[in-house]
Design an enzyme around this catalytic site. Structure first.
Site, PDB file in Angstrom:
ATOM      1  N   TYR A   1       0.821  -1.235   0.000  1.00 39.03           N
ATOM      2  CA  TYR A   1       0.000   0.000   0.000  1.00 39.03           C
ATOM      3  C   TYR A   1       0.845   1.271   0.000  1.00 39.03           C
ATOM      4  CZ  TYR A   1      -0.095  -0.259   5.274  1.00 39.03           C
ATOM      5  OH  TYR A   1       0.180  -0.323   6.602  1.00 39.03           O
ATOM      6  N   GLU A   2       0.190   2.366  -0.249  1.00 35.09           N
ATOM      7  CA  GLU A   2       0.881   3.641  -0.506  1.00 35.09           C
ATOM      8  C   GLU A   2       1.844   3.526  -1.685  1.00 35.09           C
ATOM      9  OE1 GLU A   2      -1.300   5.839   1.764  1.00 35.09           O
ATOM     10  OE2 GLU A   2       0.231   6.604   0.427  1.00 35.09           O
ATOM     11  N   GLY A   3       1.479   2.735  -2.669  1.00 35.11           N
ATOM     12  CA  GLY A   3       2.333   2.526  -3.849  1.00 35.11           C
ATOM     13  C   GLY A   3       3.216   1.324  -3.643  1.00 35.11           C
TER      14      GLY A   3
END
Lengths: 311, 249, 594
Positions: C437-439
């Site tokens: 998550y968050e890229g």
């Protein structure tokens, strides 16, 4: 050189702690005198006179001493302190309350909770919750000491024949007043703070059998715990669980009954001071951490233990 | 009324004490230090009394090395109003500490002194009682409940047989037991404000108090190691060992 | 399964490696003196150890639960959150203007590490709120700031970030959620997924930041706007008004972080959720990016935070567990498995990597702190570039390594590690999300080779290599044999990284750099970690000459740097071979052949 002991008594009897203090005094090796302070305590004075090694008993009979108020007791001790080189107290709540006052009033250091007498001026006492033992030496004219009673074997309560004399009351302090004693709550001690824990495992077979552990716990003022296996099996509720994911306990005595000793359980109790294991499987890992192991069927051993505790 | 609380800097209770190689004491260099847990309870109680409107000011006093300032800051972050450090690099006995506290008591005239019942380093359990004896203030030690009613204070005490309660007149000395309260956590904004609260530093020498002691530590040793476990043959033997060898029942 | 924050390790990096004292000299950071920060870290350690850590296991076992009425968090979480905000932990880094404490990011990151070590699922709530606060503070109108920020900074309201839709994951150009103008506000309609803490019972209101398209929006990422959509509308007097048309329609069942509710959010099932535009239309993605750096850094911190917890648990087990005769034990009955050399290998691997990751994350945070406050513009620009360059490394490398370390933590436990009740497995399951998550790591790597390498033609990278070479000179000048050994490995690794950089800059077709981008990211992460580790050791050696120095602790820093150099810096050289010679083979199979 002579030693004065402040006696502790209750309902006309000396408390056992005082008998241990006499043993510590004997180890110091002086003449021993005992101060009995209380209300209507002449009978206790006689019992003190029967203690072996005690050569003199001082009785201060005054209502001011009825509730062991530290202000009054310390004033009394100081009033009779005279030439005593050692003044000893039991390291009980009452003794700890009075000793430092006496020391301060005499302008000497207090020596708390000694576990060993090396010589008349050198003692061993635990520091850092018993993680280290300090040897301390006192150059004060008077050594004012509390004695850890479990470290000294109590003397017998007969055999002595000391002279009994009465001493004057040192009066009552009006800044403090006894209100009342609250009966020790009959509730079981809480698992994480109990001094003794009795735990059952899958070997207990069902929840009803935990009543056997309750019986022992009542006698020892202990809390009852359980292994995860016993909780998972529904024998007892979750809050009984001792272990990695349950409660972490470190009582003075931990009695594991029918617990095999899975790592997760050990993680919750391995810091207990004394561990007892009762299990019929002699290969059970719990025996590797136990100080005392008993290989036996718990359904024989536990009732027997309960009976033995009454003795 | 002012409340004076004593706060001692000790080895953090999470850190296991290690005896120094030369047996002169416990290794305290480069280990985590913190406020004596019983003193945290004392600070909390003082703050609760103040918050209930029964006191105007809470003063935290520490006696020890310059670093004890951090311990006072912790008390200030919890909510104490100002601090006093009596600075000394010597290890003082409870009697000397009690005499120094008496010096502060005479100067500040608090209505209440709240101390921890003992410090978890030397485990003496003496200072509060000594301060009471030296000042003539009554003592209420091992407190598990404190109720104020004007200048009369009812204190429930933890004694060996359970609980008892006594009533003392202010000014008095109270020492806190474990169950008196659960100390609060310091709030972040208060930690930052604590830096700006007044903290007076006094040298022991400037107090004129004699802190000499007749007691000296000869050496400090590790406790005896736990003995290897034994298998007992019977319940009777087990009970005998628990009673007479381990002495736990 | 207790947790004790490594305050000493954190303070050591802050004070002696990344220069907290200098940051405290910057205008606005005067409060962040080493003594103050020490007091803050101590208090945070106490709170996280005593309040948050004990809730980690119950959080995993119970998870957050969905019902028609809303999402409920596990037992004890509401009380813990209440304490968390009452104690002011949520407002650490926020501006004083809105009730925050205005502390530097390097201090905030140090405290956040403790949240994630203690209880990663819990830590996500304030982490997301922080992202939302940053976005509002930097881009919203004064009116919106006044309406939302004070309560959000206080933590009484939490914040969320709503980007992902079923068809728009890493590719946000595909966002379809719509926003129709209506007077001074908008009506939002659409569905968002994977919304962390999209609904819960910890706060009285939840402020959603939502990406959506206006009716006249151009296609692609340049047509996305950012909206504030509160769960409860705010009355004129600031009190809570009626329920907005937004709700959580279900929770995902996840591999880990069970207590952190991952929500499917439905906007505008009825009249449309009332939302407020943040900043200018069609600028949503740019705004999101400003808070994404922050959020990505925070997830990187999470990466090593969870590894620290796994390490503490593995170490404690290794000391307790006795199996077999050990080679390193001092006596015959000293059979703790910690005395098996291979268990030492694992514990050393965990420890030196955690310290390297922490060093890099705090170095990156310190760069942003300087970039924000330094009086000299050149210094600000340089440090902004440095912080932005290091961010994908902190996020990508630290979460990948953190995950590996959690797996090693399980390994130390042997069979017990695979048993859930032991607790080691939870850390591994929880850690698995961090590289996603968050890229994902690939997105970070893409950012690294694109915006952070190619766009400035390698300037930021060259500056970094220059600083590393300065450290290399120091290492070479040291007469300590360990430092000389580190110098040898570091010199080779810096050279290898430079070669890979030149190779990246020399490619015209993006396919091959893209195929090797994660390798490149991991290479630079390992190298930067080695750099931090070497700097830490150099400082430790100097400090050994001071009065009262703790040689035991300082020697350990040197030994850890040595092990890191022996074990992990050679991987940098290996990565260079993979990048410069192996990129083509990475994509050499056809899809049919796969």
């Amino acid at each position: 050189m002579s030693t004065l002991i402040l006696a502790e008594h209750e309902a006309g009897e000396l408390r056992p702690a005082t008998l241990s203090v006499v043993a510590a005094a004997a180890a110091i090796g002086n003449d021993i005198a005992m101060l009995v302070a209380g209300s209507n305590c002449a009978g206790v004075g006689e019992k003190a006179a029967a203690l072996p090694g005690v050569s003199k008993v001082l009785v201060a009979d005054d209502a001011a001493y009825e509730h062991e108020l530290a202000e009054n007791l310390s004033a009394l001790v100081v009033s009779v302190a005279g030439d005593y080189t050692h003044i000893l107290f039991a390291a009980t709540a009452a003794g700890k309350n009075v000793m430092p006052r006496v020391a301060a009033l005499l302008d000497v250091s207090g020596i708390s909770d000694i576990t060993e007498v090396k010589s008349a001026d050198t003692f061993i006492r635990p520091i850092y919750a018993g993680n280290a033992m300090a040897t301390v030496k006192s150059d004060d004219a008077k050594k004012i000491i509390t004695v850890r009673t479990t470290a000294f074997d109590a003397v017998s309560d007969t055999g002595g024949s000391a002279a009994v004399e009465s001493v004057a009351s040192a009066g009552a302090n009006d800044g403090v007043e006894f209100v009342g004693a609250e009966l020790s709550s009959s509730d079981r001690p809480e698992l994480t703070s109990a001094g003794i824990v009795v735990s059952g495992g899958r070997g207990m077979q069902n929840g009803e059998n935990f009543a056997m552990l309750d019986e022992i716990a009542l006698k020892l003022n202990a809390a009852v715990g359980a292994s995860r296996a016993a909780v998972d099996a529904g024998f007892v509720p979750n809050e009984y669980q001792v272990g990695q994911t349950g409660k972490v306990v470190a009582p003075d005595l931990y009695i594991a009954v029918g617990i095999s000793g899975a790592i997760q359980h050990l993680a919750g109790m391995k810091d207990s001071k004394v561990i007892v294991a009762i299990n019929k499987d002699e290969e059970a890992p719990i025996f590797q951490v136990a100080d005392y192991g008993l290989v036996a069927d718990l359904f024989d051993a536990v009732p027997e233990l309960s009976k033995a505790l009454d003795a | 009324m002012k409340i004076l609380v004593g706060v001692k800097r000790v080895l953090d209770y999470n850190v296991k004490a290690r005896v120094k190689a030369d047996k002169s004491g416990i290794e305290l260099a480069n280990v985590k230090m913190a406020m004596n847990p019983f003193d945290e309870i004392a600070v909390e109680e003082a703050l609760r009394i103040k918050e209930a409107g029964n006191a105007e000011e809470v003063i935290a006093v520490s006696i020890g090395p310059a670093k004890s300032e951090e311990t006072i800051r912790t008390a200030l972050a919890m909510g104490a109003d100002r601090g006093i450090l009596i600075q000394t690099d010597e290890l003082l006995e409870p009697l000397a500490v009690a005499k120094l506290l008496k010096h502060i008591v005479e100067k500040e005239q608090p209505g209440l002194v709240v101390l921890g019942k003992q410090a978890i380093d030397d485990d003496c359990n003496q200072t509060g009682q000594m301060l009471s004896a030296l000042t003539g203030m009554p003592q209420a030690t091992f407190a598990s409940k404190v109720e104020l009613d004007g200048d009369s204070i009812k204190v429930t005490r933890e004694v060996d047989s359970g609980l008892e309660s006594i009533r003392v007149k202010s000014p008095a000395v109270i020492t806190a037991d474990l169950r008196l309260n659960e100390p609060r956590y310091a709030k972040l904004p208060n930690i930052m404000k604590a830096k700006k609260k007044p903290l007076e530093v006094i040298e022991v020498a400037d107090t004129g108090v004699d802190v000499s002691s007749g007691l000296s530590v000869v050496e400090v040793n590790e406790p005896e190691q736990r003995q290897a476990g034994v298998i007992v043959g019977s319940v009777a033997e087990l009970v005998d060992k628990l009673r007479n060898e381990a002495k736990v029942i | 399964m207790s947790y004790q924050a490594p305050v000493r390790d954190i303070s050591f990096v802050l004070n002696h490696v990344v220069g907290l004292a200098d940051i405290a000299k910057l205008d606005g950071y005067e409060d962040a003196t080493p003594e103050m920060v020490e007091a803050i870290l101590d208090a945070s350690a106490q709170f996280t150890g005593e309040v948050l850590a004990p809730l980690n296991w119950v959080g995993d076992q119970q998870g957050s639960q969905w019902s028609e009425a809303g999402v409920t968090t596990p037992d004890g979480w509401q009380e813990a959150y209440q304490q968390f905000i009452e104690n002011g932990w949520g407002s650490l880094a926020f501006s004083v203007e809105y009730g925050g404490q205005g502390l530097p990011m390097c201090v905030a990151a140090s405290v956040q590490e403790m949240w994630h070590s203690a209880n990663m699922s819990f830590g996500l709530c304030p982490l997301l709120s922080q992202g939302a606060v940053d976005a509002i503070e930097h881009h919203a109108s004064d009116e919106l700031k006044a309406m939302f920020l004070p309560k959000m900074v206080e933590g009484v309201w939490s914040g969320t970030m709503n980007l992902t839709e079923p068809q728009a994951g890493s590719d946000l150009a595909a966002v379809r959620t719509s926003a129709e103008p209506e007077g001074d506000h908008f009506r939002i309609k659409g569905q968002k997924i994977f919304i962390t803490y999209g609904d819960h019972d910890l706060t009285e209101n939840i402020i959603h930041l939502v990406l959506a398209r206006l009716p006249d929006a151009p296609e692609g990422v340049k047509g996305i706007s950012l909206f504030i959509v509160p769960k409860f509308l705010i009355n004129e007097d600031g009190s809570l008004g009626e329920r907005n048309d937004v709700r959580c329609v279900s929770l995902e069942h996840k591999m880990g972080i069970h207590a952190s509710p991952t929500c499917v959010m439905a906007y505008g099932d009825d009249a449309g959720a009332l939302g407020y535009l943040v900043g200018k239309p069609h600028h949503g993605l740019i705004y999101m990016f400003t808070m994404m750096n922050q959020a990505r850094h925070a997830v990187g911190v999470e990466g090593y935070g969870i590894a620290e917890r796994a390490y503490q648990q593995a170490l404690s087990f290794a000391k307790d567990r006795k199996q077999g005769k050990t080679l390193l034990g001092k006596s015959d009955d000293d059979h703790g498995i910690v005395n098996h050399p291979d268990v030492r290998r694992i514990l050393m691997t965990m420890r030196c990597n955690i310290e390297a990751m922490r060093g890099l994350a705090l170095e990156c945070a310190a760069a942003f702190d300087i970039a924000g406050k330094h009086p000299d513009e050149n210094v600000r620009v340089f440090n902004q570039r440095r912080g932005e360059l290091l961010t994908p490394l902190v996020k990508g490398w630290s979460t990948e390594i953190g995950l590996e370390l959690c797996s090693l933590g399980v390994q130390v436990h042997g069979g017990m590690g695979f048993i859930e009740e032991t607790g080691a497995a939870q850390h591994l399951r929880d850690a698995r999300i961090a590289p996603i998550y968050e890229g994902t790591t690939a997105i970070q790597a893409n950012d690294l080779i694109g915006r952070k390498t190619a766009r400035d033609n390698g300037q930021g990278m060259q500056e970094l290599l220059t600083d590393m070479r300065a450290t290399l000179t120091e290492l070479q000048q040291s007469n300590n044999p360990d430092m000389q050994a580190v110098a040898k490995r570091f010199e080779s690794a810096v050279g290898a990284a430079d070669q890979s950089l030149q190779w990246m800059l020399g490619q015209n077709d993006p396919t091959l750099p893209s195929a090797s981008s994660v390798e490149y990211l991991m290479m630079l992460g390992r190298l930067s970690g080695g750099w931090m580790s070497a700097r830490t050791a150099l400082v430790a050696l100097k400090m050994k000459n001071e009065d009262g120095a703790d040689h035991d602790y300082l020697d350990a820093r040197v030994a850890l740097a040595r092990y890191y150099a022996d074990r992990f810096l050679p991987l940098v050289d290996a990565s260079n071979i993979t990048i410069t010679e192996g990129s083509e083979s990475t994509v050499s199979l056809s899809v049919a052949q796969l």
